[in-house]
Design a protein around this motif. Structure first.
Motif, PDB file in Angstrom:
ATOM      1  N   LEU A 806       0.851  -1.192   0.000  1.00  0.00           N
ATOM      2  CA  LEU A 806       0.000   0.000   0.000  1.00  0.00           C
ATOM      3  C   LEU A 806       0.891   1.248   0.000  1.00  0.00           C
ATOM      4  N   ALA A 807       1.963   1.195   0.760  1.00  0.00           N
ATOM      5  CA  ALA A 807       2.875   2.354   0.838  1.00  0.00           C
ATOM      6  C   ALA A 807       4.230   1.857   1.310  1.00  0.00           C
ATOM      7  N   ASN A 808       5.231   2.668   1.038  1.00  0.00           N
ATOM      8  CA  ASN A 808       6.572   2.326   1.506  1.00  0.00           C
ATOM      9  C   ASN A 808       7.079   3.479   2.361  1.00  0.00           C
ATOM     10  N   LEU A 809       7.234   3.240   3.647  1.00  0.00           N
ATOM     11  CA  LEU A 809       7.618   4.310   4.569  1.00  0.00           C
ATOM     12  C   LEU A 809       9.048   4.162   5.054  1.00  0.00           C
ATOM     13  N   THR A 810       9.797   3.272   4.404  1.00  0.00           N
ATOM     14  CA  THR A 810      11.137   3.026   4.932  1.00  0.00           C
ATOM     15  C   THR A 810      12.009   4.280   4.883  1.00  0.00           C
ATOM     16  N   ALA A 813      12.916   6.015   8.012  1.00  0.00           N
ATOM     17  CA  ALA A 813      13.903   5.428   8.914  1.00  0.00           C
ATOM     18  C   ALA A 813      15.009   6.432   9.208  1.00  0.00           C
TER      19      ALA A 813
ATOM     20  N   ILE B  10       1.091   9.645   9.279  1.00  0.00           N
ATOM     21  CA  ILE B  10       1.508   9.603   7.888  1.00  0.00           C
ATOM     22  C   ILE B  10       0.427   8.923   7.051  1.00  0.00           C
ATOM     23  N   ALA B  11       0.029   9.599   5.988  1.00  0.00           N
ATOM     24  CA  ALA B  11      -0.981   9.019   5.102  1.00  0.00           C
ATOM     25  C   ALA B  11      -0.357   7.875   4.309  1.00  0.00           C
ATOM     26  N   VAL B  12      -1.064   6.727   4.252  1.00  0.00           N
ATOM     27  CA  VAL B  12      -0.514   5.583   3.520  1.00  0.00           C
ATOM     28  C   VAL B  12      -1.386   5.167   2.340  1.00  0.00           C
ATOM     29  N   GLY B  13      -2.570   5.740   2.231  1.00  0.00           N
ATOM     30  CA  GLY B  13      -3.444   5.363   1.117  1.00  0.00           C
ATOM     31  C   GLY B  13      -4.896   5.587   1.504  1.00  0.00           C
ATOM     32  N   ILE B  18      -7.906  -0.765  -0.157  1.00  0.00           N
ATOM     33  CA  ILE B  18      -7.857  -2.097   0.464  1.00  0.00           C
ATOM     34  C   ILE B  18      -9.209  -2.760   0.211  1.00  0.00           C
ATOM     35  N   ALA B  23      -6.586  -6.936   3.458  1.00  0.00           N
ATOM     36  CA  ALA B  23      -5.473  -6.228   4.089  1.00  0.00           C
ATOM     37  C   ALA B  23      -4.424  -5.903   3.041  1.00  0.00           C
ATOM     38  N   ARG B  24      -3.621  -4.908   3.338  1.00  0.00           N
ATOM     39  CA  ARG B  24      -2.442  -4.635   2.508  1.00  0.00           C
ATOM     40  C   ARG B  24      -1.263  -4.296   3.403  1.00  0.00           C
ATOM     41  N   VAL B  25      -0.110  -4.382   2.792  1.00  0.00           N
ATOM     42  CA  VAL B  25       1.125  -4.192   3.554  1.00  0.00           C
ATOM     43  C   VAL B  25       1.639  -2.768   3.381  1.00  0.00           C
ATOM     44  N   VAL B  26       2.138  -2.217   4.479  1.00  0.00           N
ATOM     45  CA  VAL B  26       2.887  -0.969   4.408  1.00  0.00           C
ATOM     46  C   VAL B  26       4.316  -1.291   4.851  1.00  0.00           C
ATOM     47  N   ARG B  27       5.268  -1.013   3.966  1.00  0.00           N
ATOM     48  CA  ARG B  27       6.668  -1.228   4.325  1.00  0.00           C
ATOM     49  C   ARG B  27       7.077  -0.123   5.299  1.00  0.00           C
ATOM     50  N   ALA B  28       7.708  -0.482   6.375  1.00  0.00           N
ATOM     51  CA  ALA B  28       8.046   0.526   7.389  1.00  0.00           C
ATOM     52  C   ALA B  28       9.388   0.185   8.019  1.00  0.00           C
ATOM     53  N   PRO B  29      10.009   1.169   8.611  1.00  0.00           N
ATOM     54  CA  PRO B  29      11.360   0.996   9.156  1.00  0.00           C
ATOM     55  C   PRO B  29      11.459  -0.177  10.129  1.00  0.00           C
ATOM     56  N   VAL B  35      -2.270  -3.453   7.191  1.00  0.00           N
ATOM     57  CA  VAL B  35      -3.400  -2.552   7.420  1.00  0.00           C
ATOM     58  C   VAL B  35      -4.664  -3.259   6.941  1.00  0.00           C
ATOM     59  N   SER B  58      -1.100 -10.082   7.074  1.00  0.00           N
ATOM     60  CA  SER B  58      -1.753  -9.412   5.948  1.00  0.00           C
ATOM     61  C   SER B  58      -2.274 -10.431   4.928  1.00  0.00           C
ATOM     62  N   ILE B 103      -6.223   6.796   5.006  1.00  0.00           N
ATOM     63  CA  ILE B 103      -5.706   6.065   6.158  1.00  0.00           C
ATOM     64  C   ILE B 103      -4.382   6.699   6.588  1.00  0.00           C
TER      65      ILE B 103
END
Lengths: 817, 116
Positions: A806-810, A813, B10-13, B18, B23-29, B35, B58, B103
């Motif tokens: 859906l999104a990439n927030l890396t 970091a 932070i807005a992700v979509g 979805i 569900a969908r994935v948000v790549r994060a640190p 989600v 997910s 979202i």
């Protein structure tokens, strides 16, 4: 010694039940010939209503198939109405001219629907509701929106009305009397029933007299005495039946309303017996099933030479066979000097009335909750004094003692109590079968006693008897368990009701069948999705969110969240171009493990989810499609090299494997389905532990089914041997479709066949019409299934949301550090 | 508070991105976040790793306010992250909100630091 010749006129329930009883007593005494006017083997006439409603198929209501007649040495002439009986010469002659001599004759010609003597009664489109031909005529007309008028609001009329309504017809019931089923129900229950049927969209006109049926080429409308005209494409006459006495009368037997018989079921000619709805006994005629069984027993005793056995009449009870409507009635409720005990529970829609006379039950009407029907009926037949239990009688057995013990009511029944009304089986017979024949399941009891084999409403009672008799030794069957915690319906019930009620989406199933959770769970949702997909090919829109991830993304999830990819290799064959493409994919996407599977395919393990569409695109480009290694679906057809290469091979097993796989790939099944083809009996493809295995022999192909190499190894049953490729393909398609339509979700073929029996599969597949129809349904469903799901996702971006984050927030970091 | 310069939400979509009951994935640190959107359009977020066997939630089937893990079938409450039953465990919740159909999740760096 030559056998005595017994000729039976009438291949219906009464006649054949008598033959069955006779075979049990004196199997070798008679050479038996049966004439049936209908073109079918013996079937369960009282189950025509569920056939009309689409809840059962004709095959499921056949009582004795043709093989049964053969096995017992009975000569059967179907489609041959007997025209004359020459009692002097002791011969009968059928419409075909066939003449057969008898020593003893049994007439069981049943009854005919009574057709009102109104103008227009002979118009095309006016039918009775008595035999399969009537049902077929109704089904031929039954289209959504077409109009049906059912004349007669009794048992048969209402079952017909309900069945037609299920098919979407606009149905009006025209009933002469003030309330429905007035012979069985009192006013209150009749009204509740009317309200229920009206809730289903059936229009009910009571106190209405039919004056004429209008139309020229066919029926157009029904005209009532008050001048109203009801549009009609179909008119069902269900105002009653009358004994079919024409043959008896022509033969010169004594006939009143029915063919007159004595207590030994003997007519006015000592060489001629009669049973069933065509007879009149002590001034009574009957139109229900229970008396037939009593008559059949007595008649069989007499035919077998047991003197003294006498029929003394039958007390009858009635249940309405309309799914979801519980109605029971027995005895009288309007006699002089009776008292009533009544219980009403409006919220539950329950009405119970027990009629007493001199502290004895003489009648009962139950609406909405008929669990105590058998008990009241038994009390009535026994004439038991109920003064002591009168206070709690209406609440049912065990009332007042805290929670109701479901077994108490059954335990309290005497051995003579009737459990299965359809087949006339009493408690003692069932308990004996459990104790002495080792019956340990409902199916065992069904096989040995026929209890619960027809309409099935007594299945719960049979289970209670099993539990009572076997104690802890009885393990309730999974089949009787609800699908999951979201519903009280079993898998089988849900499947049946989806078809019968035309339910076409998951929310509709959940609403109509009263799911207890808002949107089901991970167990029932995939099952419902499959059942709907199977029931409505091309019509039902697959719900991806109700599928397990593997089937949603067309790859197998692994323990680390990556996926495995298995391209299809038809019959286990591949070529350099495919192998190069696979190698290139493995390099390009850094596939860590490549493995050859047990089904002769190559498995690429460790693929990232977002890479899947690109992997598929590359494989598609080399001509490969999805191998469905991830699905409850047709997986693989494994083959040996066969006569193309092998010194021992007798047939071209690789080519046959490819043909089978091309016909069957893409189909969804209750659980995974694997096939194999071996080119000779050495069976190198291990076909005898597959769901369907084919072994070539010199003269053709053996088809084996129901094997499994999993946790519980099961060797296949030999289904049959066929000679040609066409037959092999037809049997395979038919078997797959039978499995698709009848097995429960997540039930492999092995446990399914253990449950239903290989004979059931043979019955459905050996009958050519049944097999061809199954195969045709399979091919029809395949029209919508053989699109490569990989290509749709790789090229057409179907379900792109599955594969892209859906999104990439890396990037945040960095900010965090 | 070294994440002070990053926005806290932070807005992700969009919710519509979805599928319902999906569900969908948000790549994060700190690792992927799943989600979820329920059948009634509620939105929840959990770390995309079940505490039982690191299953990617997910990929599970969403029903009501629960998700069934694709690996071993444990059922997690979407709001609390908890499972019911004997081997109860809790998946890590991520704060999430919907503003005008968009979202937003709490700054994942901040959420990770707070959760640590």
């Amino acid at each position: 010694m030559t056998k005595e010749r017994l000729v039976v006129i009438g291949n219906g329930m009464a006649g054949i039940r008598t033959v069955e009883e006779l075979l049990a007593r004196a199997p070798d005494r008679y050479a038996i010939t049966v004439f049936g006017a209908e073109p079918h083997p013996n079937y369960n006439r009282i189950m025509l209503s569920p056939v009309l409603a689409g809840e059962k198929t004709f095959d499921q209501i056949v009582l004795n198939d043709r093989a049964w007649y053969e096995d017992h040495g009975i000569t059967l002439h179907t489609g041959e109405r007997v025209e004359t009986v020459d009692r002097a010469a002791r011969t009968v002659t059928a419409v075909s001219g066939r003449s057969v001599a008898y020593d003893t004759l049994l007439i069981a010609t049943g009854s005919d629907p009574f057709i009102l003597p109104v103008p227009g009664r002979d118009l095309p489109g006016v039918v009775g509701f008595r035999d399969l031909a009537d049902v077929e005529a109704m089904l031929a007309t039954a289209k959504p929106g077409a109009h049906a008028v059912v004349i007669g609001g009794g048992l048969l009329g209402l079952e017909a009305a309900n069945g037609l309504r299920v098919h979407g017809m606009e149905v009006t019931v025209v009933h002469l009397m003030a309330t429905l089923m007035e012979r069985q129900l009192d006013e209150a229950a009749g009204w509740l029933l009317q309200r229920e049927l009206e809730g289903r969209g059936i229009r009910v006109l009571t106190g209405a007299t039919t004056e004429a049926i209008l139309g020229s080429d066919g029926v157009r409308a029904v005209k009532l005495a008050d001048g109203r005209e009801l549009p009609a494409d179909l008119v069902v006459m269900a105002v009653g039946i009358r004994p079919n006495t024409a043959l008896g009368r022509a033969a010169g037997l004594t006939v009143n309303r029915g063919i007159v018989v004595d207590d030994g079921m003997v007519t006015s000619d000592p060489a001629v017996f009669a049973v069933g709805e065509c007879v009149e006994h002590r001034g009574q005629t009957y139109g229900l099933v229970a008396p037939l069984w009593d008559m059949a027993r007595v008649c069989a005793d007499r035919l077998a030479g047991v003197a003294g056995s006498a029929y003394t009449g039958t007390v009858t009870a009635t249940r309405l066979k309309v799914t979801g409507v519980e109605v029971f009635s027995a005895g009288t409720f309007s006699a002089e000097g009776t008292e009533d005990i009544v219980l009403r529970d409006a919220a539950r829609g329950v009405y119970k009335r027990v009629v007493l006379k001199d502290d004895r039950v003489v009648g009962a009407v139950l609406y909405g909750d008929t669990a105590d029907g058998s008990r009241f009926f038994q009390l009535m037949k026994d004439g038991e004094d109920v003064a002591a239990v009168r206070d709690s009688l209406i609440f049912g057995q065990g009332a007042g003692a805290g929670a109701r013990d479901p077994f108490a009511a059954v335990a309290a029944l005497p051995d003579t109590a009737e459990i299965c009304g359809c087949n006339g089986v009493c408690k003692g017979t069932i308990v004996t079968a459990i104790r002495e024949k080792g019956c340990a399941s409902v199916d065992d009891v069904r096989t040995h006693t026929k209890a619960s084999a027809s309409c099935g409403t007594c299945t719960g009672l049979v289970e209670s008897l099993l539990a009572l008799t076997l104690g802890d030794g009885y393990v309730a069957e999974t089949g009787a368990k609800p699908m999951c915690k979201c519903t009280h319906h079993t898998h089988d019930d849900v499947r049946r009701l989806i078809v019968a009620r035309g339910l076409k989406s998951i929310p509709e199933v959940m609403q109509t069948l009263e799911w207890t959770t808002p949107e089901g769970c991970a167990s029932c949702r995939p099952a419902l999705n499959y059942y709907l997909l199977c029931a409505w090919p091309g019509e039902y829109a697959d719900d991806g969110q109700s599928r397990f991830v593997n089937e949603r993304v067309h790859a197998n999830i692994q323990k680390d969240g990556t996926f495995s990819v298995v391209p299809r290799m038809w019959g286990g064959l591949t070529n350099p171009r495919e192998l190069r493409a696979i190698a290139d994919v493995a390099d390009k996407f850094a596939i860590p493990t490549i493995k050859v599977t047990g089904g002769q395919r190559i498995d690429l393990l460790g693929a990232k989810k977002e890479d899947l569409p690109a992997i598929w695109a590359d494989l598609n480009a080399a001509g490969m499609v999805s191998g469905h290694a991830y699905g409850k679906a047709l997986r693989t057809v494994k083959t040996c090299v066969g006569s193309e290469w092998c010194r021992f091979g007798t047939q071209a097993s690789m080519a046959m494997g490819v043909k089978l796989e091309q016909m069957t790939w893409g189909t969804w099944t209750p659980h995974k389905f694997k096939m194999a083809v071996s080119g000779c009996p050495r069976n190198c493809a291990e076909a005898t532990i597959k769901d369907l295995g084919v072994i070539a022999v010199d003269s053709g192909w053996e088809i084996h089914v129901g094997g499994n190499g999993g946790i519980k190894v099961r060797v296949t049953d030999l289904l049959c041997k066929v000679e040609t490729e066409e037959e092999l393909l037809e049997y395979t398609g038919a078997f797959l479709q039978l499995y698709r339509e009848e097995a429960r979700y997540l039930e492999r073929t092995a446990p399914w066949i253990e449950r239903v029996g290989i004979d059931h599969v043979r019955d459905r597949l050996f009958d050519a019409a049944s097999r061809k129809s199954l195969h045709a349904r399979f091919l029809h469903s395949q029209v919508f299934m053989q699109d490569d799901p990989w290509a749709e996702r790789a090229a057409a971006a179907v379900d792109a949301h599955e594969f892209r984050p859906l999104a990439n927030l890396t990037r945040y970091a960095a900010a965090a550090e | 508070m070294n994440a002070i310069n990053a926005p806290s939400w932070i807005a992700v979509g969009r919710v519509a991105d979805i599928p319902a009951r999906g569900a969908r994935v948000v790549r994060a640190p700190g690792g992927d976040i799943a989600v979820f959107r329920t059948g009634t359009d509620e939105v929840f977020a959990l770390r995309d790793r079940c505490p039982h066997g690191a299953g990617p939630l997910s990929n599970g089937i969403v029903h009501g306010r629960s998700v069934t893990c694709p690996l071993h079938g444990m059922v997690f409450d979407l709001e609390s992250g908890r499972t019911a039953g004997p081997d109860a465990c809790t998946a890590t919740s991520v704060p999430v909100r919907v503003v005008d159909g968009v979202i937003q999740i709490a700054n994942p760096a901040f959420a990770e630091a707070a959760g640590a």
